[in-house]
Motif scaffolding. Structure first.
Motif, mmCIF file in Angstrom:
data_model
loop_
_atom_site.group_PDB
_atom_site.id
_atom_site.type_symbol
_atom_site.label_atom_id
_atom_site.label_comp_id
_atom_site.label_asym_id
_atom_site.label_seq_id
_atom_site.Cartn_x
_atom_site.Cartn_y
_atom_site.Cartn_z
ATOM 1 N N GLY A 1 0.827 -1.208 0.000
ATOM 2 C CA GLY A 1 0.000 0.000 0.000
ATOM 3 C C GLY A 1 0.859 1.255 0.000
ATOM 4 O O GLY A 1 1.994 1.243 0.503
ATOM 5 N N ALA A 2 0.342 2.328 -0.590
ATOM 6 C CA ALA A 2 1.090 3.590 -0.622
ATOM 7 C C ALA A 2 1.328 4.054 0.814
ATOM 8 O O ALA A 2 0.402 4.122 1.614
ATOM 9 C CB ALA A 2 0.319 4.643 -1.408
ATOM 10 N N GLY A 3 2.570 4.323 1.133
ATOM 11 C CA GLY A 3 2.921 4.842 2.461
ATOM 12 C C GLY A 3 3.353 3.783 3.463
ATOM 13 O O GLY A 3 3.705 4.114 4.599
ATOM 14 N N VAL A 4 3.362 2.497 3.071
ATOM 15 C CA VAL A 4 3.663 1.454 4.077
ATOM 16 C C VAL A 4 5.112 1.459 4.571
ATOM 17 O O VAL A 4 5.409 0.818 5.581
ATOM 18 C CB VAL A 4 3.319 0.011 3.608
ATOM 19 C CG1 VAL A 4 1.830 -0.165 3.434
ATOM 20 C CG2 VAL A 4 4.100 -0.369 2.377
ATOM 21 N N LEU A 5 5.996 2.207 3.885
ATOM 22 C CA LEU A 5 7.372 2.270 4.397
ATOM 23 C C LEU A 5 7.387 2.839 5.814
ATOM 24 O O LEU A 5 8.246 2.497 6.628
ATOM 25 C CB LEU A 5 8.257 3.116 3.469
ATOM 26 C CG LEU A 5 8.530 2.528 2.084
ATOM 27 C CD1 LEU A 5 9.527 3.403 1.337
ATOM 28 C CD2 LEU A 5 9.050 1.102 2.173
ATOM 29 N N ALA A 6 6.403 3.692 6.113
ATOM 30 C CA ALA A 6 6.333 4.290 7.452
ATOM 31 C C ALA A 6 5.954 3.260 8.514
ATOM 32 O O ALA A 6 6.010 3.541 9.707
ATOM 33 C CB ALA A 6 5.325 5.446 7.446
ATOM 34 N N GLU A 7 5.565 2.057 8.091
ATOM 35 C CA GLU A 7 5.204 1.001 9.057
ATOM 36 C C GLU A 7 6.414 0.178 9.502
ATOM 37 O O GLU A 7 6.286 -0.713 10.346
ATOM 38 C CB GLU A 7 4.171 0.041 8.436
ATOM 39 C CG GLU A 7 2.830 0.679 8.106
ATOM 40 C CD GLU A 7 1.815 -0.352 7.620
ATOM 41 O OE1 GLU A 7 2.150 -1.556 7.574
ATOM 42 O OE2 GLU A 7 0.700 0.058 7.261
ATOM 43 N N ALA A 8 7.580 0.442 8.891
ATOM 44 C CA ALA A 8 8.751 -0.428 9.123
ATOM 45 C C ALA A 8 9.065 -0.581 10.609
ATOM 46 O O ALA A 8 9.330 -1.695 11.086
ATOM 47 C CB ALA A 8 9.963 0.112 8.370
ATOM 48 N N GLY A 9 9.034 0.511 11.351
ATOM 49 C CA GLY A 9 9.405 0.470 12.767
ATOM 50 C C GLY A 9 8.496 -0.442 13.572
ATOM 51 O O GLY A 9 8.960 -1.262 14.367
ATOM 52 N N LEU B 1 8.567 -7.913 15.503
ATOM 53 C CA LEU B 1 9.388 -9.108 15.236
ATOM 54 C C LEU B 1 10.463 -9.297 16.311
ATOM 55 O O LEU B 1 11.268 -10.225 16.228
ATOM 56 C CB LEU B 1 10.047 -9.002 13.852
ATOM 57 C CG LEU B 1 9.113 -9.191 12.656
ATOM 58 C CD1 LEU B 1 9.788 -8.732 11.360
ATOM 59 C CD2 LEU B 1 8.694 -10.657 12.529
ATOM 60 N N GLY B 2 10.491 -8.392 17.276
ATOM 61 C CA GLY B 2 11.460 -8.532 18.374
ATOM 62 C C GLY B 2 12.819 -7.936 18.074
ATOM 63 O O GLY B 2 13.791 -8.195 18.791
ATOM 64 N N ILE B 3 12.908 -7.135 17.000
ATOM 65 C CA ILE B 3 14.211 -6.542 16.655
ATOM 66 C C ILE B 3 14.469 -5.324 17.558
ATOM 67 O O ILE B 3 13.581 -4.490 17.740
ATOM 68 C CB ILE B 3 14.230 -6.088 15.172
ATOM 69 C CG1 ILE B 3 13.872 -7.259 14.244
ATOM 70 C CG2 ILE B 3 15.588 -5.507 14.812
ATOM 71 C CD1 ILE B 3 13.774 -6.876 12.770
ATOM 72 N N ARG B 4 15.683 -5.258 18.095
ATOM 73 C CA ARG B 4 16.033 -4.069 18.889
ATOM 74 C C ARG B 4 17.219 -3.317 18.274
ATOM 75 O O ARG B 4 17.255 -2.104 18.277
ATOM 76 C CB ARG B 4 16.361 -4.475 20.332
ATOM 77 C CG ARG B 4 15.099 -4.824 21.133
ATOM 78 C CD ARG B 4 15.246 -4.496 22.596
ATOM 79 N NE ARG B 4 16.106 -5.461 23.256
ATOM 80 C CZ ARG B 4 15.674 -6.656 23.706
ATOM 81 N NH1 ARG B 4 14.409 -6.999 23.550
ATOM 82 N NH2 ARG B 4 16.501 -7.486 24.292
ATOM 83 N N SER C 1 11.034 5.851 10.806
ATOM 84 C CA SER C 1 10.066 4.931 11.403
ATOM 85 C C SER C 1 10.735 3.975 12.395
ATOM 86 O O SER C 1 10.215 3.708 13.483
ATOM 87 C CB SER C 1 9.373 4.154 10.279
ATOM 88 O OG SER C 1 8.597 3.114 10.790
ATOM 89 N N LEU C 2 11.921 3.480 12.026
ATOM 90 C CA LEU C 2 12.637 2.550 12.911
ATOM 91 C C LEU C 2 13.082 3.266 14.187
ATOM 92 O O LEU C 2 12.955 2.726 15.299
ATOM 93 C CB LEU C 2 13.867 1.975 12.185
ATOM 94 C CG LEU C 2 13.585 1.061 10.987
ATOM 95 C CD1 LEU C 2 14.866 0.809 10.191
ATOM 96 C CD2 LEU C 2 12.981 -0.269 11.446
ATOM 97 N N THR C 3 13.566 4.472 14.022
ATOM 98 C CA THR C 3 14.027 5.237 15.187
ATOM 99 C C THR C 3 12.851 5.586 16.095
ATOM 100 O O THR C 3 12.943 5.472 17.326
ATOM 101 C CB THR C 3 14.741 6.528 14.713
ATOM 102 O OG1 THR C 3 15.737 6.154 13.768
ATOM 103 C CG2 THR C 3 15.388 7.254 15.871
ATOM 104 N N ALA C 4 11.730 5.972 15.481
ATOM 105 C CA ALA C 4 10.548 6.343 16.267
ATOM 106 C C ALA C 4 10.036 5.161 17.083
ATOM 107 O O ALA C 4 9.421 5.335 18.135
ATOM 108 C CB ALA C 4 9.448 6.869 15.340
ATOM 109 N N ALA C 5 10.294 3.940 16.587
ATOM 110 C CA ALA C 5 9.844 2.750 17.318
ATOM 111 C C ALA C 5 10.835 2.361 18.415
ATOM 112 O O ALA C 5 10.680 1.322 19.062
ATOM 113 C CB ALA C 5 9.656 1.589 16.345
ATOM 114 N N GLY C 6 11.885 3.168 18.584
ATOM 115 C CA GLY C 6 12.825 2.945 19.679
ATOM 116 C C GLY C 6 13.955 1.989 19.333
ATOM 117 O O GLY C 6 14.662 1.506 20.225
#
Ligand code: ZN
Length: 435
Positions: free
Chosen positions: A27-35, A41-44, A66-71
């Motif tokens: 979907g358009a814009g899904v790159l923002a879902e990466a984080g 998936l348990g990635i830190r 997005s990844l940074t925003a997810a901590g």
């Protein structure tokens, strides 16, 4: 399963096919879902892989944000080489090993996604480089276990690498294209954002879309799984298992989408919707060829791209000569499908119809010509090179091209009829020019 005569049982042939699912969010814009996906998936601590050109572009910026925003703790690797080599795979693997990551995100074309697969593999299960590389060039050893999570974000509408367990590279010492193939290499999650195609140059869309078209045509006309020798053990059934009813679904839909949208998506400015459709076709064809395997147009393409002298298309970085992957494939395709049509003429004819050819009144004897004619019409309409002559090759190069591609057994043996060395030379000769 004799659901159609193409899959009729044969002596010693396989009796089952496998369905390997790719996890796709489209979907358009899904790159923002990466984080959020990475955190779930348990990635830190994550390795974010891309190439130098893409590193500064909005797609990589969006994923990183997005990844940074997810901590997450994000470390960027932008040294991926376009057309990767064993050296560039090893460099990425060293980075992955030293970084002690617990997951990977790739943003880019097939080169980036393939490099990330290799980095994940060699940092998780360290081994001598050739261990996992396809036999006979490498050891062809199975990947020992699950890899770390990998989220793949394609930025072109072509390779389908986000859906496959295949990583392709140039083995420099042998000047040969080869790869690593394992279902364990398939990314854990694909984030397919069709808005990535909005700003792509025309030639890049054309090359990518022809790659998709050939993935779908080759998977649909591949040797049926029931004519491939049964595996010694069921768990050894290859990923490139041949045409099968599951892949047929994706091929049909992809070819119909291409027939309706490809020329428009390439030549018309701002044909956003058509380009987004092409991205969906790329995903479907990726799922299809990830389960069936390609054949001769791809097998022949590696020598066409590998032996390039001075061809430099518009829309690609200047400096080094390059035949983009999709172009190196499609210049062979009409010649190959004329040759393979007698093996399964109904499939060639049906595919031509899905691409938009007028098949009324055409019989089985016309199938190769009708399909080749439709591909050629689409090549002319989108301004891609006229056969291998159009990217700089002549009669004198046929022997070297043939030598370079004949060893591509994984691909050549997946064609619906056997291809001898003389046949292969003839295929290149017939691909010199189409109009
Ligand atoms: Zn391809």
């Amino acid at each position: 399963m004799a659901c159609c005569h193409y899959y009729a049982p044969s002596d010693g042939g396989d009796e089952a096919f496998a369905v390997e699912g790719a996890a796709v969010t489209f979907g358009a814009g899904v790159l923002a879902e990466a984080g959020d996906h990475a955190a779930a998936l348990g990635i830190r601590r994550v390795a974010l892989m891309t190439d130098k050109v893409l590193a500064g572009l909005p797609q990589v910026v969006a994923v990183r944000r997005s990844l940074t925003a997810a901590g997450l703790d994000v470390v960027l690797y932008d040294e991926v080489r376009v057309e990767p080599t064993d050296d560039s795979f090893k460099a990425a693997a060293r980075f992955a090993t030293e970084g002690k990551f617990d997951g990977f995100v790739s943003v880019g074309g097939g080169s980036v996604i393939d490099t990330c697969k290799a980095a994940n593999l060699y940092s998780t299960y360290p081994a001598d480089f050739l261990t996992y590389v396809n036999a006979p060039i490498g050891g062809g050893q199975p990947v020992p276990g699950l890899l770390k999570p990998h989220i793949a974000c394609p930025t072109t509408c072509g390779t389908g690498s986000e859906c496959t367990g295949i990583a392709i590279f140039d083995l420099l010492a042998m000047q040969a294209k080869t790869g690593i193939v394992s279902r364990r290499l398939r990314p854990t999650q694909a984030l397919v954002d069709p808005a990535c195609t909005d700003t792509l140059p025309k030639n890049v869309v054309a090359a990518s879309a022809f790659d998709v078209l050939s993935h779908a045509l080759e998977s649909y006309t591949a040797l049926p799984y029931s004519k491939r020798a049964a595996p010694k053990r069921p768990s050894l059934r290859p990923l490139s298992q041949g045409a099968n009813p599951w892949s047929d679904l994706g091929c049909r839909e992809a070819l119909q989408i291409l027939g309706g949208n490809m020329v428009k998506g390439v030549v018309e400015k701002d044909a956003t919707d058509a380009r987004h459709q092409l991205m969906w076709a790329a995903t479907l064809a990726g799922i299809a060829f990830g389960n069936a395997g390609c054949h001769a147009p791809h097998g022949m393409s590696y020598a066409v791209s590998g032996l390039v002298r001075d061809y430099q298309p518009d829309g690609y970085p200047t400096g080094a000569p390059i035949v983009p992957h999709g172009m190196s494939v499609i210049v062979n395709a009409p010649s190959v499908f004329r040759f393979t049509a007698p093996a399964c003429p109904d499939r060639h004819l049906r595919a031509a119809g899905w691409l938009g050819a007028d098949t009324r009144g055409a019989g089985e004897a016309d199938a190769g010509e009708v399909l080749a004619g439709q591909i050629i019409a689409m090549m002319r309409a989108t301004g891609v090179p006229n056969g291998i002559g159009g990217v700089g090759y002549g009669e004198d190069d046929i022997a070297a091209l043939t030598e370079g591609s004949f060893p591509q057994r994984r691909l050549m043996d997946n064609a619906p009829r056997p291809i001898s060395k003389d046949d292969l030379a003839g295929l290149y000769r017939s691909a010199l020019a189409y109009w």
